[in-house]
Design a protein around this motif. Structure first.
Motif, PDB file in Angstrom:
ATOM      1  N   UNK A 251       0.804  -1.215   0.000  1.00  0.00           N
ATOM      2  CA  UNK A 251       0.000   0.000   0.000  1.00  0.00           C
ATOM      3  C   UNK A 251       0.839   1.268   0.000  1.00  0.00           C
ATOM      4  N   UNK A 252       1.973   1.242   0.675  1.00  0.00           N
ATOM      5  CA  UNK A 252       2.783   2.441   0.848  1.00  0.00           C
ATOM      6  C   UNK A 252       3.900   2.486  -0.191  1.00  0.00           C
ATOM      7  N   UNK A 253       3.560   2.993  -1.361  1.00  0.00           N
ATOM      8  CA  UNK A 253       4.566   3.151  -2.404  1.00  0.00           C
ATOM      9  C   UNK A 253       4.198   4.358  -3.263  1.00  0.00           C
ATOM     10  N   UNK A 254       5.163   4.836  -4.019  1.00  0.00           N
ATOM     11  CA  UNK A 254       4.945   6.044  -4.822  1.00  0.00           C
ATOM     12  C   UNK A 254       3.840   5.868  -5.849  1.00  0.00           C
ATOM     13  N   UNK A 255       3.767   4.677  -6.393  1.00  0.00           N
ATOM     14  CA  UNK A 255       2.766   4.411  -7.428  1.00  0.00           C
ATOM     15  C   UNK A 255       1.336   4.575  -6.900  1.00  0.00           C
ATOM     16  N   UNK A 256       1.124   4.142  -5.663  1.00  0.00           N
ATOM     17  CA  UNK A 256      -0.211   4.235  -5.067  1.00  0.00           C
ATOM     18  C   UNK A 256      -0.458   5.564  -4.350  1.00  0.00           C
ATOM     19  N   UNK A 257       0.538   6.396  -4.254  1.00  0.00           N
ATOM     20  CA  UNK A 257       0.368   7.676  -3.555  1.00  0.00           C
ATOM     21  C   UNK A 257      -0.709   8.530  -4.205  1.00  0.00           C
ATOM     22  N   UNK A 258      -0.877   8.407  -5.505  1.00  0.00           N
ATOM     23  CA  UNK A 258      -1.922   9.171  -6.199  1.00  0.00           C
ATOM     24  C   UNK A 258      -3.298   8.839  -5.641  1.00  0.00           C
ATOM     25  N   UNK A 259      -3.509   7.580  -5.306  1.00  0.00           N
ATOM     26  CA  UNK A 259      -4.801   7.182  -4.732  1.00  0.00           C
ATOM     27  C   UNK A 259      -4.992   7.751  -3.343  1.00  0.00           C
ATOM     28  N   UNK A 260      -3.912   7.896  -2.611  1.00  0.00           N
ATOM     29  CA  UNK A 260      -3.996   8.453  -1.254  1.00  0.00           C
ATOM     30  C   UNK A 260      -4.462   9.902  -1.276  1.00  0.00           C
ATOM     31  N   UNK A 261      -4.148  10.606  -2.354  1.00  0.00           N
ATOM     32  CA  UNK A 261      -4.519  12.024  -2.449  1.00  0.00           C
ATOM     33  C   UNK A 261      -5.949  12.226  -2.935  1.00  0.00           C
ATOM     34  N   UNK A 262      -6.606  11.174  -3.345  1.00  0.00           N
ATOM     35  CA  UNK A 262      -7.992  11.292  -3.854  1.00  0.00           C
ATOM     36  C   UNK A 262      -8.958  11.520  -2.740  1.00  0.00           C
TER      37      UNK A 262
END
Length: 66
Positions: free
Chosen positions: A55-66
């Motif tokens: 879950x904690x990676x740069x690729x998924x960070x975009x989803x965290x900002x949604x």
């Protein structure tokens, strides 16, 4: 026993026997649901560390900002 508990017990005592069985079934249902929720929460908490690297990676960070 607290006053609200006593009020509830008094109400239950006034029910006819067939209704007591329904109350018991409902209480069993509520207890089972609480246990299920407790186990689900515990399993989710236990799996957090395992999924952290997924879950904690740069690729998924975009989803965290949604």
């Amino acid at each position: 026993m607290s006053a609200p508990d006593q009020v509830l017990f008094d109400k239950i005592k006034q029910l006819p026997p067939q209704r007591l069985a329904e109350v018991e079934d409902f209480v069993d249902f509520l207890r089972a649901r609480e246990e299920e929720q407790r186990l689900t929460h515990a399993a989710a908490k236990a799996s957090e560390a395992s999924f952290a690297q997924v879950w904690d990676n740069d690729e998924d960070a975009a989803y965290d900002r949604m």
